[in-house]
Motif scaffolding. Sequence first.
Motif, PDB file in Angstrom:
ATOM      1  N   ASP A 110       0.807  -1.218   0.000  1.00 19.83           N
ATOM      2  CA  ASP A 110       0.000   0.000   0.000  1.00 19.83           C
ATOM      3  C   ASP A 110       0.848   1.280   0.000  1.00 19.83           C
ATOM      4  O   ASP A 110       0.301   2.370   0.104  1.00 19.83           O
ATOM      5  CB  ASP A 110      -0.969   0.015   1.193  1.00 19.83           C
ATOM      6  CG  ASP A 110      -0.250  -0.268   2.498  1.00 19.83           C
ATOM      7  OD1 ASP A 110       0.989  -0.123   2.521  1.00 19.83           O
ATOM      8  OD2 ASP A 110      -0.916  -0.625   3.476  1.00 19.83           O
ATOM      9  N   GLY A 111       2.164   1.135  -0.093  1.00 19.11           N
ATOM     10  CA  GLY A 111       3.006   2.324  -0.224  1.00 19.11           C
ATOM     11  C   GLY A 111       3.225   3.109   1.049  1.00 19.11           C
ATOM     12  O   GLY A 111       3.800   4.192   1.013  1.00 19.11           O
ATOM     13  N   ILE A 112       2.770   2.581   2.195  1.00 21.62           N
ATOM     14  CA  ILE A 112       2.987   3.305   3.447  1.00 21.62           C
ATOM     15  C   ILE A 112       4.456   3.164   3.859  1.00 21.62           C
ATOM     16  O   ILE A 112       5.026   2.080   3.761  1.00 21.62           O
ATOM     17  CB  ILE A 112       2.070   2.763   4.569  1.00 21.62           C
ATOM     18  CG1 ILE A 112       0.607   2.939   4.160  1.00 21.62           C
ATOM     19  CG2 ILE A 112       2.337   3.470   5.886  1.00 21.62           C
ATOM     20  CD1 ILE A 112      -0.378   2.456   5.208  1.00 21.62           C
ATOM     21  N   VAL A 113       5.061   4.273   4.278  1.00 21.87           N
ATOM     22  CA  VAL A 113       6.449   4.249   4.753  1.00 21.87           C
ATOM     23  C   VAL A 113       6.415   4.128   6.278  1.00 21.87           C
ATOM     24  O   VAL A 113       5.762   4.923   6.950  1.00 21.87           O
ATOM     25  CB  VAL A 113       7.200   5.523   4.320  1.00 21.87           C
ATOM     26  CG1 VAL A 113       8.600   5.543   4.909  1.00 21.87           C
ATOM     27  CG2 VAL A 113       7.263   5.608   2.801  1.00 21.87           C
ATOM     28  N   LEU A 114       7.080   3.113   6.786  1.00 18.51           N
ATOM     29  CA  LEU A 114       7.031   2.855   8.234  1.00 18.51           C
ATOM     30  C   LEU A 114       8.432   2.697   8.796  1.00 18.51           C
ATOM     31  O   LEU A 114       9.396   2.468   8.057  1.00 18.51           O
ATOM     32  CB  LEU A 114       6.248   1.565   8.511  1.00 18.51           C
ATOM     33  CG  LEU A 114       4.735   1.602   8.292  1.00 18.51           C
ATOM     34  CD1 LEU A 114       4.154   0.235   8.577  1.00 18.51           C
ATOM     35  CD2 LEU A 114       4.081   2.647   9.180  1.00 18.51           C
ATOM     36  N   VAL A 115       8.539   2.824  10.111  1.00 17.27           N
ATOM     37  CA  VAL A 115       9.800   2.559  10.798  1.00 17.27           C
ATOM     38  C   VAL A 115       9.593   1.351  11.704  1.00 17.27           C
ATOM     39  O   VAL A 115       8.630   1.301  12.464  1.00 17.27           O
ATOM     40  CB  VAL A 115      10.245   3.765  11.662  1.00 17.27           C
ATOM     41  CG1 VAL A 115      11.592   3.468  12.314  1.00 17.27           C
ATOM     42  CG2 VAL A 115      10.314   5.027  10.841  1.00 17.27           C
TER      43      VAL A 115
END
Lengths: 257, 341
Positions: A110-115
């Motif tokens: 879904d293209g979410i950028v996470l850490v």
Amino acid sequence: MFCAIPPPERSEAMTKQLALVIDLNTCVGCHACGAICKSWNTSGQFGPLTDHNPYGKDVTGVWFNRIQTYEVGEYPDVEVVHFPKSCMHCVDAPCVPVCPTNATYKREEDGIVLVNYNDCIGCKYCSWACPYGCREFDHHDGVMKKCTLCVDRIYDQTLPEDERVPACVLACPARARSFGDINDPESEVSRAIRDKMGYKLMPETGANPANHYLPRRKTHVALDLDQVTVKKQKAIIVTRKSAQEGETLIEDFGIGG
Amino acid sequence: MRPEYSLILLTVLAGAGQGVFVFLATGDMSGFSKGSRVPPMTTITGLGVALALTLAGMAASFFHLTHKARGIKAINKWRFSWLSREVVLLPIFVGGMVVYGLLYFIGAHPVIIQATGLAGIVVVLALFISTAMIYGHLSFIREWGTAYTPVNFTLTGLISGWVFGAAVYQMALAPVGATLFNLRLFFVLAIVGLVVKLLYYRRNCGLYSPTTIQTALGINHPKIRLMETGSAYPTYNTEEYHYTALKEKRGILKGVSIIALYLVPMAAMAWDYMAILSGGLAILAPVAAISAMAGAFVERWVFFVEGNHAQNHYYGNFPAKIRPNPILQSGKKDAPLPPGV
Ligand code: SF4
Ligand code: SF4
Ligand code: SF4
């Protein structure tokens, strides 16, 4: 990375890219999205967003969504623009490749950028590499944090379906925030971007942010007095100059009559 | 940007350590080619100095990390991240130095030693570039995002290491041939380094940035003023990316660093060079080493604080002196700028 011509749009129509679309025309600068973001995320699954000295002087803490206010123009031709800014979930996120540990990643689905807080070593490199200043270091946890696009809400099957959107989108009283897949041409956000001239911040950095902003819109009526055929009507015009001087100079005159 | 002292220590100390290694390797190579090799103990002592400097820098950088135990994970992304590459190359360099020293110790064949030295120099150059490109590839920090950054990091490291190496040679009374060759090389490095530094500082004076408050907000209006940062107190955005200490004095600090890093060592080494030729007392290399170290610290501090991050536009912290490019601006009417107010 800098280039005069923005890189061509990717042909990624098939993959999902979730994003926020923020309407600067309706945002009233109430900070509700910032407050609910803090509230949701600090009590969320990923641990609190630490505050330092919360009741003292020099309070500071982690926020994912900050709102600035700008004055555009000069009095009297001036507008106040409220500008909420959270992670843009960039398509070519510059924060991702620089992270040495792979803690920062972009989800394929879904293209979410996470850490990944369990892998972050706190080197802060990603926060230098983000052109938008959308990363926040949590000095207490020693890890980098940022907007998760409420990944713990939007897929939560226990929530009613219409509430499976980011907390800030739900909270906005002016409905200035919308959420969806910008790669689906029929989504609400794609339509808004198309119809209301949605744009990206700092296109020259090549980060290709997924979040879009909708500009202020003004309705101008082009009216040619010669074409007005209404007879025996009175128009009242308060000139700007006179209002500025505090006088009420009212000219009234008939049109066409 | 806020100066991260652990990173200043890392880049300066490890850079000097790398410079000492290159000094020793080239010194022995030139001695070897002239048939008067540097005594092994001299090189081993020098390697000890290089190792101490590098390890001190690595220890300092360790304090930069909040989760030290996970440090090993930093090698994960060596294919993409310059930081990861640096983390990979640092231990290779340290290990290489130990191997190099052992080869001397066991009295390996000189050809093997020279080949190892050459390989070590390649690693050192790669390490310099990796360290510098951590900053050099952040193109929207205009002061950092330039080819000057890796060139400058390399030359500064070599110069500050060179004077340490020269001090070791002096104290161990290394053969004149190798010492003179390395001293001549020092003047090349120092002069090129100084020219590069002056050009770099000159470049930063008239810097253009394609990012403006207009592109940051997407509002195409010449008059935009920040009214509210949205927070009554400093935030990560205003603390990490913006640093005002000694703002007026930075020009002076640049001058100090140029004197301490280039001019004083050059004068000291010139004295030593003449002294060696005329049979006098060559004793000034340690002075040069101390001066160059101090100069390198000041230089690196200025480098860090001078970086202006693009996000400073949102907080009214972007200096007005960094103008948008007038050539791009002149074509503004036709350019597809984002629509706005
Ligand atoms: S806005 Fe910054 S933190 Fe978010 S994806 Fe883009 S570069 Fe990364
Ligand atoms: S601070 Fe954490 S997330 Fe950011 S680059 Fe370093 S390890 Fe990766
Ligand atoms: S999407 Fe969620 S985490 Fe991101 S700004 Fe909105 S509320 Fe905060």
